[in-house]
Design a protein around this motif. Structure first.
Motif, PDB file in Angstrom:
ATOM      1  N   LYS A 102       0.841  -1.191   0.000  1.00  0.00           N
ATOM      2  CA  LYS A 102       0.000   0.000   0.000  1.00  0.00           C
ATOM      3  C   LYS A 102       0.881   1.248   0.000  1.00  0.00           C
ATOM      4  O   LYS A 102       2.070   1.194   0.270  1.00  0.00           O
ATOM      5  CB  LYS A 102      -0.918   0.006   1.221  1.00  0.00           C
ATOM      6  N   GLY A 103       0.237   2.394  -0.291  1.00  0.00           N
ATOM      7  CA  GLY A 103       0.955   3.660  -0.216  1.00  0.00           C
ATOM      8  C   GLY A 103       1.815   3.937  -1.437  1.00  0.00           C
ATOM      9  O   GLY A 103       1.525   3.495  -2.543  1.00  0.00           O
ATOM     10  N   ALA A 104       2.913   4.640  -1.226  1.00  0.00           N
ATOM     11  CA  ALA A 104       3.742   5.136  -2.324  1.00  0.00           C
ATOM     12  C   ALA A 104       4.708   4.078  -2.840  1.00  0.00           C
ATOM     13  O   ALA A 104       5.110   3.167  -2.120  1.00  0.00           O
ATOM     14  CB  ALA A 104       4.517   6.373  -1.871  1.00  0.00           C
ATOM     15  N   LYS A 105       5.056   4.189  -4.110  1.00  0.00           N
ATOM     16  CA  LYS A 105       6.077   3.370  -4.785  1.00  0.00           C
ATOM     17  C   LYS A 105       5.902   1.869  -4.569  1.00  0.00           C
ATOM     18  O   LYS A 105       6.839   1.178  -4.140  1.00  0.00           O
ATOM     19  CB  LYS A 105       7.475   3.809  -4.336  1.00  0.00           C
ATOM     20  N   PRO A 106       4.733   1.321  -4.873  1.00  0.00           N
ATOM     21  CA  PRO A 106       4.544  -0.114  -4.663  1.00  0.00           C
ATOM     22  C   PRO A 106       5.427  -0.983  -5.554  1.00  0.00           C
ATOM     23  O   PRO A 106       5.798  -2.094  -5.159  1.00  0.00           O
ATOM     24  CB  PRO A 106       3.060  -0.329  -4.962  1.00  0.00           C
ATOM     25  N   TYR A 107       5.771  -0.505  -6.759  1.00  0.00           N
ATOM     26  CA  TYR A 107       6.634  -1.319  -7.612  1.00  0.00           C
ATOM     27  C   TYR A 107       8.039  -1.439  -7.023  1.00  0.00           C
ATOM     28  O   TYR A 107       8.696  -2.476  -7.149  1.00  0.00           O
ATOM     29  CB  TYR A 107       6.696  -0.744  -9.033  1.00  0.00           C
ATOM     30  N   TYR A 108       8.488  -0.396  -6.359  1.00  0.00           N
ATOM     31  CA  TYR A 108       9.782  -0.472  -5.679  1.00  0.00           C
ATOM     32  C   TYR A 108       9.692  -1.471  -4.522  1.00  0.00           C
ATOM     33  O   TYR A 108      10.620  -2.274  -4.306  1.00  0.00           O
ATOM     34  CB  TYR A 108      10.191   0.907  -5.163  1.00  0.00           C
ATOM     35  N   GLN A 109       8.584  -1.426  -3.786  1.00  0.00           N
ATOM     36  CA  GLN A 109       8.390  -2.374  -2.689  1.00  0.00           C
ATOM     37  C   GLN A 109       8.328  -3.806  -3.211  1.00  0.00           C
ATOM     38  O   GLN A 109       8.915  -4.729  -2.638  1.00  0.00           O
ATOM     39  CB  GLN A 109       7.092  -2.049  -1.946  1.00  0.00           C
ATOM     40  N   ALA A 110       7.606  -3.989  -4.335  1.00  0.00           N
ATOM     41  CA  ALA A 110       7.462  -5.324  -4.913  1.00  0.00           C
ATOM     42  C   ALA A 110       8.804  -5.855  -5.411  1.00  0.00           C
ATOM     43  O   ALA A 110       9.148  -7.028  -5.200  1.00  0.00           O
ATOM     44  CB  ALA A 110       6.448  -5.283  -6.061  1.00  0.00           C
ATOM     45  N   HIS A 111       9.574  -4.990  -6.057  1.00  0.00           N
ATOM     46  CA  HIS A 111      10.890  -5.405  -6.569  1.00  0.00           C
ATOM     47  C   HIS A 111      11.806  -5.782  -5.412  1.00  0.00           C
ATOM     48  O   HIS A 111      12.547  -6.780  -5.474  1.00  0.00           O
ATOM     49  CB  HIS A 111      11.496  -4.277  -7.403  1.00  0.00           C
ATOM     50  N   ASP A 112      11.744  -5.009  -4.351  1.00  0.00           N
ATOM     51  CA  ASP A 112      12.594  -5.275  -3.194  1.00  0.00           C
ATOM     52  C   ASP A 112      12.267  -6.620  -2.559  1.00  0.00           C
ATOM     53  O   ASP A 112      13.156  -7.296  -2.019  1.00  0.00           O
ATOM     54  CB  ASP A 112      12.419  -4.142  -2.174  1.00  0.00           C
ATOM     55  N   ARG A 113      10.995  -7.036  -2.638  1.00  0.00           N
ATOM     56  CA  ARG A 113      10.575  -8.313  -2.057  1.00  0.00           C
ATOM     57  C   ARG A 113      10.725  -9.475  -3.040  1.00  0.00           C
ATOM     58  O   ARG A 113      10.463 -10.624  -2.682  1.00  0.00           O
ATOM     59  CB  ARG A 113       9.117  -8.221  -1.606  1.00  0.00           C
TER      60      ARG A 113
END
Length: 281
Positions: free
Chosen positions: A197-208
């Motif tokens: 949720k929130g900002a920059k979800p693609y960055y969060q997804a890539h990090d995971r």
């Protein structure tokens, strides 16, 4: 003949379908499409009926429907089936969803009437002009948020908008704004909620290191990215994908998911059931 769409919900009991179909038959109504759902978890019944009716004035039809509804404790709405839904679009600096909705609208694929585009940036005023849609630039800062939202609401109400679409509008709406738009504002979130949720979800997804990315269209509520979900979809990802790859692939998914949500809402196929939705596709 006048074509209508009737949507209703009420406590489940025997005889609801018989009562509704009988009511329409007695008034010369012809049912063209019907769908129903019995939610055993909540004990509620949901129904959508498209019908054509001749010779009964709309005011009289509504009055008689109200009498029928009282006997079943129904929450109901009656809509003109062939009347496109007046819609206002909000956008920031990512234009793929905006462009897709405009194209589908002009191609006759969405039963909406796009009355205005509101943005906190000037990037898409030429795109709006190419579709002959009024473009309103309303900058938003922390200090001017209240005034900006007041201007947005003024435009929305002046256009008689029944639907407001946040087509990648990257501002968090105030609780008051969410309340004013309850049940008629759809947001597209570039993530398969409730993850990232929130900002920059693609960055969060890539990090995971996710193997699926997705998009979620949902109704706007005061709880950030937690409104009732209308539609979701996913796309495959793997370890070779960069953030840019995920972002580019996700744009197509976002556009398709939002378009489906807008179509279903504008065809009165979405009924709210608490924090969930019932959708008659």
């Amino acid at each position: 003949m006048s074509a209508y769409i009737l949507t209703l919900s009420c406590p489940d009991r025997r005889g609801i379908v018989h009562a509704v179909s009988g009511f329409l038959m007695e008034r010369g109504g012809n049912i063209e499409e019907a769908a129903q759902y019995n939610d055993h978890g909540t004990g509620l019944f949901f129904m959508r009926v498209r019908f054509a009716c001749e010779g009964v004035p709309e005011a009289e039809l509504r009055s008689q429907l109200a009498t029928l509804a009282d006997g079943f404790g129904m929450a109901w709405k009656l809509h003109h089936a062939q009347q496109p839904m007046k819609t206002v679009l909000l956008v920031s600096k990512e234009g793929h969803c905006l462009n897709d909705l405009l194209f589908r609208w002009k191609s006759g694929l969405l039963p909406v009437d796009i009355r205005a585009i509101i943005s906190n940036h000037r990037d898409f005023y030429q795109l709006a002009a190419s579709y002959n849609v009024p473009f309103h630039h309303i900058p938003v800062t922390a200090a001017t948020k209240a005034q900006a939202e007041a201007k947005q609401l003024e435009i929305i109400e002046a256009e008689g908008a029944e639907l407001v679409v946040l087509a990648r509008y990257m501002q968090i709406l105030s609780n008051e704004m969410c309340g004013r738009l309850a049940g008629r504002a759809i947001n597209i979130h570039h993530s398969f909620l409730p993850s990232f949720k929130g900002a920059k979800p693609y960055y969060q997804a890539h990090d995971r290191g996710v193997k699926l990315i997705g998009a979620t269209a949902h109704y706007v509520t005061a709880d950030l990215d937690e409104g009732p979900i209308i539609e979701q979809d996913v796309a495959r990802a793997d370890h070779t994908d960069t953030v840019e790859d995920l972002t580019a692939r996700g744009r197509d998914t976002e556009s398709q998911v939002l378009a489906r949500a807008v179509k279903w809402h504008s065809e009165h196929r979405v009924l709210l059931s608490g924090h969930r939705t019932v959708i008659f596709r």
